[in-house]
Design a protein around this motif. Sequence first.
Motif, mmCIF file in Angstrom:
data_model
loop_
_atom_site.group_PDB
_atom_site.id
_atom_site.type_symbol
_atom_site.label_atom_id
_atom_site.label_comp_id
_atom_site.label_asym_id
_atom_site.label_seq_id
_atom_site.Cartn_x
_atom_site.Cartn_y
_atom_site.Cartn_z
ATOM 1 N N SER A 196 0.807 -1.224 0.038
ATOM 2 C CA SER A 196 0.045 0.079 0.060
ATOM 3 C C SER A 196 0.876 1.229 0.014
ATOM 4 N N GLU A 197 0.280 2.320 -0.570
ATOM 5 C CA GLU A 197 1.243 3.584 -0.572
ATOM 6 C C GLU A 197 0.127 4.684 -0.515
ATOM 7 N N VAL A 198 0.780 5.619 -0.080
ATOM 8 C CA VAL A 198 -0.199 6.995 0.595
ATOM 9 C C VAL A 198 0.824 8.099 0.262
ATOM 10 N N THR A 199 0.091 8.974 -0.530
ATOM 11 C CA THR A 199 0.853 10.055 -1.171
ATOM 12 C C THR A 199 0.206 11.313 -0.453
ATOM 13 N N LEU A 200 0.911 12.338 0.141
ATOM 14 C CA LEU A 200 0.601 13.345 0.736
ATOM 15 C C LEU A 200 0.811 14.750 0.126
ATOM 16 N N HIS A 201 0.057 15.330 -0.678
ATOM 17 C CA HIS A 201 0.394 16.641 -1.287
ATOM 18 C C HIS A 201 -0.309 17.991 -0.767
ATOM 19 N N ALA A 202 0.352 18.796 -0.090
ATOM 20 C CA ALA A 202 -0.183 19.458 0.838
ATOM 21 C C ALA A 202 0.708 20.866 0.981
ATOM 22 N N PRO A 203 0.571 21.812 -0.154
ATOM 23 C CA PRO A 203 1.432 22.915 -0.202
ATOM 24 C C PRO A 203 1.167 24.161 0.751
ATOM 25 N N SER A 204 -0.208 23.839 1.619
ATOM 26 C CA SER A 204 -0.363 25.053 2.610
ATOM 27 C C SER A 204 0.038 24.327 3.932
ATOM 28 N N LEU A 205 0.282 23.123 4.162
ATOM 29 C CA LEU A 205 0.520 22.584 5.355
ATOM 30 C C LEU A 205 1.587 23.238 6.205
ATOM 31 N N SER A 206 1.230 23.549 7.345
ATOM 32 C CA SER A 206 2.363 24.364 8.077
ATOM 33 C C SER A 206 2.730 23.469 9.411
#
Length: 229
Positions: A7-17
């Motif tokens: 299994s694979e999880v991708t996190l794309h979050a340019p506003s995450l602080s």
Amino acid sequence: MEEEKNSEVTLHAPSLSSFIFDSYMSTSFILENLSSLITADIEIHINREDQMPSSYSAIREEKKEFYAQRFMRFFRGVHRVKVLKLRCSFIKALGGSPHILDTQLLKFYNLRCLELWTYLSRDCLYSIFYVLKISPNIESVSLQILPVQNYDKPPVYPFCDEVKINPENIGDYWDAGLSLPCMMCHLKYVKIEGLCGCVNELKFLEILLKHSTVLEKVVLTRYSAEQAI
């Protein structure tokens, strides 16, 4: 130990602080574009039994290399962070294959504050020295040494006088610290809690002091029974 799932999880979050992560490596986590990240708190377990160093030391070398590569890929995703907290399982697995660390062209230019919750085993020291090397602008280092009695095996050097009994045990992993470049020119604050007087602790402190040219404050706290968790 069970084989890793695919299994694979991708996190794309340019506003995450702010990012708090505590999970297992049965899943491959890919971090993409965390360009606004300010703080990160990371713990990744290999399996549910890896809380004890004896379980990790029993893992085959090829597995350690696999874990180190996967952990490094994850670590790259937070390279813009300013305040970073790393915990024991992640630290020891990242340093399980030192040659992988040596080949990584990675810099944490934004990192100012580093907080570590770990013990000072060989693998953990490899990781700690590596993070210090790639963080040229770091200003604060806080280390919480985990109580020895939580683990099956004692550290490499349980007492100060053992360095006289077995001087050949001073491993090459100290070379990673002794070869730190004189880049810690911004480190002003060091805090180490849970000290027992072990040789590893004293050597680690010696290396920090040697390479910190503008250090202003050092706080050292001895281990007490109240720290046991």
